[in-house]
Design an enzyme around this catalytic site. Structure first.
Site, PDB file in Angstrom:
ATOM      1  N   ASP A 171       0.886  -1.372  -0.143  1.00 26.12           N
ATOM      2  CA  ASP A 171       0.054   0.174   0.059  1.00 26.12           C
ATOM      3  C   ASP A 171       0.955   1.493  -0.271  1.00 26.12           C
ATOM      4  O   ASP A 171       0.193   2.286   0.281  1.00 26.12           O
ATOM      5  CB  ASP A 171      -1.080   0.118   1.307  1.00 26.12           C
ATOM      6  N   ASP A 195      -7.319  -4.346  -3.839  1.00 22.10           N
ATOM      7  CA  ASP A 195      -7.009  -3.057  -3.408  1.00 22.10           C
ATOM      8  C   ASP A 195      -5.509  -2.467  -4.184  1.00 22.10           C
ATOM      9  O   ASP A 195      -5.271  -1.309  -4.263  1.00 22.10           O
ATOM     10  CB  ASP A 195      -6.586  -2.794  -1.889  1.00 22.10           C
TER      11      ASP A 195
HETATM   12  N1  GLY Z   1      -7.427  -1.454   1.837  1.00 24.53           N
HETATM   13  C1  GLY Z   1      -8.258  -2.209   2.813  1.00 24.53           C
HETATM   14  C2  GLY Z   1      -9.656  -1.586   2.756  1.00 24.53           C
HETATM   15  O1  GLY Z   1     -10.234  -1.404   1.713  1.00 24.53           O
HETATM   16  O2  GLY Z   1     -10.253  -1.812   3.901  1.00 24.53           O
END
Ligand code: GLY
Length: 377
Positions: free
Chosen positions: A93, A156
């Site tokens: 991330d 994600d």
């Molecule tokens: N990236 C984690 C979520 O969307 O909760």
């Protein structure tokens, strides 16, 4: 269309006033989700959410030239250096974390240190590429389910690819872009279903690269359609098309967008999972609505026909207007969030009907993009 967007200026100025007020309390923290209207802090400096608060402040500062927002954003970004330096806990991330902060600061102020931070973050992300499975490894540990993190990739990830496209351009180093595209192609093949719905987690065998399992993750189950995952796909594929001009990414963005839009009801804000059993207590997820809406504004610039451009712009405007009118906290000075009605992790019972900092961020980003659009209509 311009007349239908007049509410945007009011929403923008209400949001600016709200954040002027809340920023005095949130200030130099890393807000995550609210409990009784008060933002709790990320317990991890390397948590995926830390870039959203400074990112939101940069967007407002860019248009309003309000120095206290800039000062907090810079201070937060400096603090995030500890996560880059520590290194071992960093995950995929880094796009969320350093795209919205360091790249933004570099674009606005030309700070070379910010550029270096974002390049380091991009290098880290590139190093997570599994060459046999052609996917980016999500995490180092896995606290969501029983999957082996060495072979796990999640939808994600599509939101993290722009930092790789950016690094490729900055360094004239196509390897970053090639890795991003290899991963996007794997997501296209393994995560997007024929009807345009999206899986949250795919577990690959980390040696052979073969798919081992699909996991429901934050969705209802492995066959369901977690709405925030759907929004990551819509927005993420739109950005991959923006950076590569590869038609297959545009098609994926439109296919997932069509599924998303066609499953909204009159409220225009999705339930937390499009396929979960539903009764009068089932929560929606405003963060999914906000992230999808911002991506849909982008898609309305990219779609191939005027009819499609209008379709995506209207859907984005409907979602953002509903968020503003039905979920905004503007009259409530005790709530530090901008939007209520977010769902963090329904299967775990965490963060139901609260404000989520990424919901607030993408709402502001969606308004920012609509505002830019209004200026050109
Ligand atoms: N990236 C984690 C979520 O969307 O909760």
């Amino acid at each position: 269309m311009k007349d239908n967007l007049q509410w945007v200026e009011q929403a923008w100025s209400d949001t600016f006033e709200k954040v002027k007020f809340t920023s005095e309390n949130i200030s130099a923290r890393f807000p995550t989700m609210t409990s009784d209207g008060i933002y709790t802090d990320s317990d991890r400096l390397w948590g995926w959410v830390v870039g959203f608060w400074p990112g939101l402040l940069w967007l407002l500062h860019e248009k309003e030239d309000y120095a206290p927002f800039k000062d907090i954003a810079i201070q937060r970004e400096d603090t995030m250096d500890a996560a880059l330096d520590e290194y071992v806990n960093i995950h995929h991330d880094v796009g969320f974390m350093w795209q919205l902060t360091s790249i933004k600061q570099y674009e606005l102020l030309g700070n070379e240190q910010s550029r270096t931070r974002a390049l380091r973050a991009a290098s880290h992300l590139a190093s997570r590429f599994n060459i046999n499975g052609r996917f980016l490894t999500a995490w180092n540990k896995n606290d969501v389910n029983d999957a082996d993190p060495k072979g796990l990739s999640i939808i994600d990830s599509m939101m993290n690819l722009p930092i790789l496209y950016w690094a490729a351009e900055q360094l004239d180093a196509p390897r970053f872009k090639l890795i991003a595209m290899a991963h996007a192609d794997t997501v296209l093949k393994e995560f997007i279903r024929p009807d345009g719905s999206v899986k949250h987690m795919v577990e690959f065998d980390y040696l052979s690269g073969d798919v081992k399992h699909y996991h429901g993750g934050q969705g209802y189950d492995e066959n369901s359609a977690w709405s925030r995952g759907a929004s990551w796909a819509v927005h993420g594929f739109a950005m991959s098309y923006q950076h590569t001009k590869e038609e297959r990414y545009l098609e994926a963005a439109m296919k997932t967008a069509d599924f998303f839009i066609d499953h909204l009801d009159d409220d225009s804000v999705p339930y937390w999972d499009f396929r979960a059993p539903r009764d009068e207590t089932t929560p929606r997820d405003t963060s999914a609505g906000a992230c999808a809406a911002s991506g849909l504004v982008l898609l309305s610039d990219l779609a191939p026909t005027e009819e499609l451009r209008q379709r995506y712009l209207t859907a984005a405007s409907d979602i953002l207007a509903s968020l503003y009118k039905h979920y905004g906290t503007y009259g409530d000075s005790s709530n530090q969030g901008i939007l209520v009605g977010g769902t963090f992790n329904y299967p775990k019972g965490l963060g139901i009907d609260c404000s989520l900092i990424y919901g607030d961020y993408y709402f502001v980003e969606g308004l920012y993009r609509l505002k830019n659009k209004l200026e050109t209509l």
